[in-house]
Design a protein around this motif. Structure first.
Motif, mmCIF file in Angstrom:
data_model
loop_
_atom_site.group_PDB
_atom_site.id
_atom_site.type_symbol
_atom_site.label_atom_id
_atom_site.label_comp_id
_atom_site.label_asym_id
_atom_site.label_seq_id
_atom_site.Cartn_x
_atom_site.Cartn_y
_atom_site.Cartn_z
ATOM 1 N N GLY A 38 -18.489 -62.514 53.639
ATOM 2 C CA GLY A 38 -17.543 -63.123 54.574
ATOM 3 C C GLY A 38 -17.146 -62.167 55.683
ATOM 4 O O GLY A 38 -17.072 -62.553 56.861
ATOM 5 N N GLU A 39 -16.894 -60.923 55.327
ATOM 6 C CA GLU A 39 -16.538 -59.921 56.337
ATOM 7 C C GLU A 39 -17.713 -59.633 57.255
ATOM 8 O O GLU A 39 -17.543 -59.450 58.466
ATOM 9 N N ALA A 40 -18.919 -59.597 56.688
ATOM 10 C CA ALA A 40 -20.111 -59.361 57.506
ATOM 11 C C ALA A 40 -20.300 -60.472 58.524
ATOM 12 O O ALA A 40 -20.699 -60.224 59.680
ATOM 13 N N ALA A 41 -20.002 -61.707 58.129
ATOM 14 C CA ALA A 41 -20.124 -62.828 59.065
ATOM 15 C C ALA A 41 -19.135 -62.694 60.213
ATOM 16 O O ALA A 41 -19.465 -62.981 61.374
ATOM 17 N N LYS A 42 -17.916 -62.272 59.910
ATOM 18 C CA LYS A 42 -16.917 -62.090 60.965
ATOM 19 C C LYS A 42 -17.352 -61.011 61.960
ATOM 20 O O LYS A 42 -17.234 -61.181 63.173
ATOM 21 N N ILE A 43 -17.864 -59.900 61.427
ATOM 22 C CA ILE A 43 -18.295 -58.800 62.297
ATOM 23 C C ILE A 43 -19.506 -59.213 63.120
ATOM 24 O O ILE A 43 -19.601 -58.909 64.314
ATOM 25 N N ALA A 44 -20.442 -59.920 62.490
ATOM 26 C CA ALA A 44 -21.622 -60.381 63.220
ATOM 27 C C ALA A 44 -21.241 -61.349 64.327
ATOM 28 O O ALA A 44 -21.821 -61.331 65.422
ATOM 29 N N SER A 45 -20.248 -62.185 64.078
ATOM 30 C CA SER A 45 -19.781 -63.117 65.102
ATOM 31 C C SER A 45 -19.117 -62.372 66.250
ATOM 32 O O SER A 45 -19.353 -62.672 67.429
ATOM 33 N N ALA A 46 -18.286 -61.385 65.920
ATOM 34 C CA ALA A 46 -17.610 -60.601 66.960
ATOM 35 C C ALA A 46 -18.600 -59.808 67.800
ATOM 36 O O ALA A 46 -18.378 -59.580 68.997
ATOM 37 N N ALA A 47 -19.719 -59.405 67.189
ATOM 38 C CA ALA A 47 -20.728 -58.628 67.922
ATOM 39 C C ALA A 47 -21.683 -59.516 68.704
ATOM 40 O O ALA A 47 -22.555 -59.009 69.418
ATOM 41 N N GLY A 48 -21.566 -60.828 68.561
ATOM 42 C CA GLY A 48 -22.439 -61.736 69.292
ATOM 43 C C GLY A 48 -23.777 -61.987 68.631
ATOM 44 O O GLY A 48 -24.659 -62.602 69.232
ATOM 45 N N VAL A 49 -23.943 -61.521 67.382
ATOM 46 C CA VAL A 49 -25.204 -61.733 66.680
ATOM 47 C C VAL A 49 -25.353 -63.194 66.276
ATOM 48 O O VAL A 49 -26.450 -63.752 66.302
ATOM 49 N N ILE A 50 -24.238 -63.819 65.877
ATOM 50 C CA ILE A 50 -24.222 -65.243 65.543
ATOM 51 C C ILE A 50 -23.128 -65.906 66.358
ATOM 52 O O ILE A 50 -22.350 -65.228 67.054
ATOM 53 N N GLY A 51 -23.046 -67.223 66.268
ATOM 54 C CA GLY A 51 -22.025 -67.944 67.008
ATOM 55 C C GLY A 51 -20.627 -67.613 66.522
ATOM 56 O O GLY A 51 -20.429 -67.139 65.397
ATOM 57 N N ALA A 52 -19.645 -67.900 67.362
ATOM 58 C CA ALA A 52 -18.255 -67.583 67.038
ATOM 59 C C ALA A 52 -17.565 -68.706 66.277
ATOM 60 O O ALA A 52 -16.414 -68.546 65.867
ATOM 61 N N ASP A 53 -18.241 -69.837 66.085
ATOM 62 C CA ASP A 53 -17.610 -70.960 65.398
ATOM 63 C C ASP A 53 -17.644 -70.757 63.888
ATOM 64 O O ASP A 53 -18.429 -69.970 63.358
ATOM 65 N N THR A 54 -16.792 -71.508 63.205
ATOM 66 C CA THR A 54 -16.654 -71.379 61.752
ATOM 67 C C THR A 54 -17.937 -71.733 61.017
ATOM 68 O O THR A 54 -18.323 -71.061 60.047
ATOM 69 N N ASP A 55 -18.625 -72.772 61.475
ATOM 70 C CA ASP A 55 -19.863 -73.198 60.810
ATOM 71 C C ASP A 55 -20.922 -72.102 60.842
ATOM 72 O O ASP A 55 -21.626 -71.879 59.856
ATOM 73 N N ALA A 56 -21.053 -71.433 61.984
ATOM 74 C CA ALA A 56 -22.047 -70.366 62.107
ATOM 75 C C ALA A 56 -21.726 -69.209 61.166
ATOM 76 O O ALA A 56 -22.621 -68.656 60.507
ATOM 77 N N MET A 57 -20.455 -68.853 61.078
ATOM 78 C CA MET A 57 -20.068 -67.748 60.200
ATOM 79 C C MET A 57 -20.245 -68.114 58.734
ATOM 80 O O MET A 57 -20.725 -67.302 57.937
ATOM 81 N N GLN A 58 -19.881 -69.344 58.371
ATOM 82 C CA GLN A 58 -20.050 -69.769 56.980
ATOM 83 C C GLN A 58 -21.526 -69.834 56.605
ATOM 84 O O GLN A 58 -21.906 -69.458 55.495
ATOM 85 N N SER A 59 -22.368 -70.316 57.536
ATOM 86 C CA SER A 59 -23.804 -70.396 57.277
ATOM 87 C C SER A 59 -24.400 -69.001 57.101
ATOM 88 O O SER A 59 -25.206 -68.769 56.192
ATOM 89 N N TYR A 60 -24.000 -68.069 57.950
ATOM 90 C CA TYR A 60 -24.503 -66.692 57.862
ATOM 91 C C TYR A 60 -24.088 -66.062 56.538
ATOM 92 O O TYR A 60 -24.905 -65.438 55.842
ATOM 93 N N ALA A 61 -22.810 -66.223 56.164
ATOM 94 C CA ALA A 61 -22.314 -65.646 54.912
ATOM 95 C C ALA A 61 -23.026 -66.267 53.716
ATOM 96 O O ALA A 61 -23.388 -65.568 52.758
ATOM 97 N N PHE A 62 -23.259 -67.579 53.770
ATOM 98 C CA PHE A 62 -23.938 -68.266 52.665
ATOM 99 C C PHE A 62 -25.381 -67.785 52.528
ATOM 100 O O PHE A 62 -25.853 -67.505 51.422
ATOM 101 N N GLN A 63 -26.095 -67.690 53.649
ATOM 102 C CA GLN A 63 -27.480 -67.227 53.597
ATOM 103 C C GLN A 63 -27.567 -65.799 53.065
ATOM 104 O O GLN A 63 -28.449 -65.478 52.257
ATOM 105 N N LEU A 64 -26.650 -64.969 53.505
ATOM 106 C CA LEU A 64 -26.639 -63.582 53.038
ATOM 107 C C LEU A 64 -26.338 -63.516 51.543
ATOM 108 O O LEU A 64 -26.971 -62.766 50.786
ATOM 109 N N ARG A 65 -25.399 -64.330 51.108
ATOM 110 C CA ARG A 65 -25.033 -64.366 49.688
ATOM 111 C C ARG A 65 -26.196 -64.860 48.837
ATOM 112 O O ARG A 65 -26.484 -64.293 47.767
ATOM 113 N N MET A 66 -26.883 -65.907 49.278
ATOM 114 C CA MET A 66 -28.022 -66.424 48.535
ATOM 115 C C MET A 66 -29.162 -65.406 48.491
ATOM 116 O O MET A 66 -29.856 -65.275 47.480
#
Length: 234
Positions: free
Chosen positions: A99-127
């Motif tokens: 979850g923290e990695a998704a927030k940092i990735a969003s702040a750095a512009g690696v992924i989108g800033a919306d909630t769905d993008a962060m949740q998807s990134y965190a889920f993929q990383l967790r899986m």
């Protein structure tokens, strides 16, 4: 039980108290809540350790022993994979870190800033991490069955990590290296250790001390490889 938990936590408390009083030179903020929290931690740790000794270790060892005596490698590998995947998915430390990695990735512009993008990134990383631990336990069980020396597999794995680090995006390297640590926490370690010890005890010619331990090393190593590949491919 409580005395043992208090004794285990005492060095941490003394270190924190020393630096707070002697180095920072400030009183503890909200000392009453700190003391209440400490008492709750002692009770929680004591209950957790008792639960491990009463339930988790015996269950893991009994299931590994039963599957080994059944003589079905497929069932044993399936159990090892599901155990690694299931315990890692439920690992609180991994959920927090992804979850923290998704927030940092969003702040750095690696992924989108919306909630769905962060949740998807965190889920993929967790899986990805959970799949890697499942794979690691399959390899670890195969090592116990075949009697392979653990050092060669570990050295080879870290060589792969160093090679992949050269090609992985810089923003994923730190996450990959940390993911190896968060998988070896409160839920995963007891069950994985019980699996290794139970399996080595059930197989003739295997020494539980020599062959039963080492699965945690695979569970720490494989997430680094998988997350680096996740960064390269995804």
């Amino acid at each position: 039980m409580l005395a043992g938990a208090f004794r285990d936590l005492l060095p941490i408390v003394l270190v924190i108290a020393f630096f707070q009083v002697a180095v920072v030179r400030q009183p503890f903020p909200d000392l009453g809540n700190v003391l209440i929290g400490f008492v709750l931690v002692v009770i929680g740790l004591a209950l957790f350790i008792q639960g491990l000794e009463t339930a988790l270790f015996p269950i893991g060892e009994a299931m590994a022993d039963a599957l080994a005596r059944k003589g079905s490698p497929v069932a044993l590998f399936a159990f090892a994979f599901c155990l690694g995947f299931g315990t890692t998915v439920a690992e609180p430390a991994l959920i927090a870190v992804t979850g923290e990695a998704a927030k940092i990735a969003s702040a750095a512009g690696v992924i989108g800033a919306d909630t769905d993008a962060m949740q998807s990134y965190a889920f993929q990383l967790r899986m990805t991490v959970a799949l890697s631990v499942g794979f690691a336990l399959v390899v670890g069980v195969l090592r116990i069955l075949m009697g392979w020396p653990i050092q060669y597999l570990i050295i080879g794995g870290y060589l792969v990590v160093m090679a992949l680090t050269q090609f992985a995006p810089e923003d994923i390297v730190g996450i990959a290296y940390d993911s190896g640590g968060v998988t070896t926490s409160t839920i995963t370690v007891p069950l994985v250790t019980a699996l290794g010890v139970g399996l080595a005890s059930a197989i003739r010619g295997r020494n539980p001390i020599i062959d039963g331990f080492g699965l945690i090393a695979f569970a720490s190593l494989s997430p680094m490889i998988f997350v680096l590949l996740f960064g390269i491919l995804v």
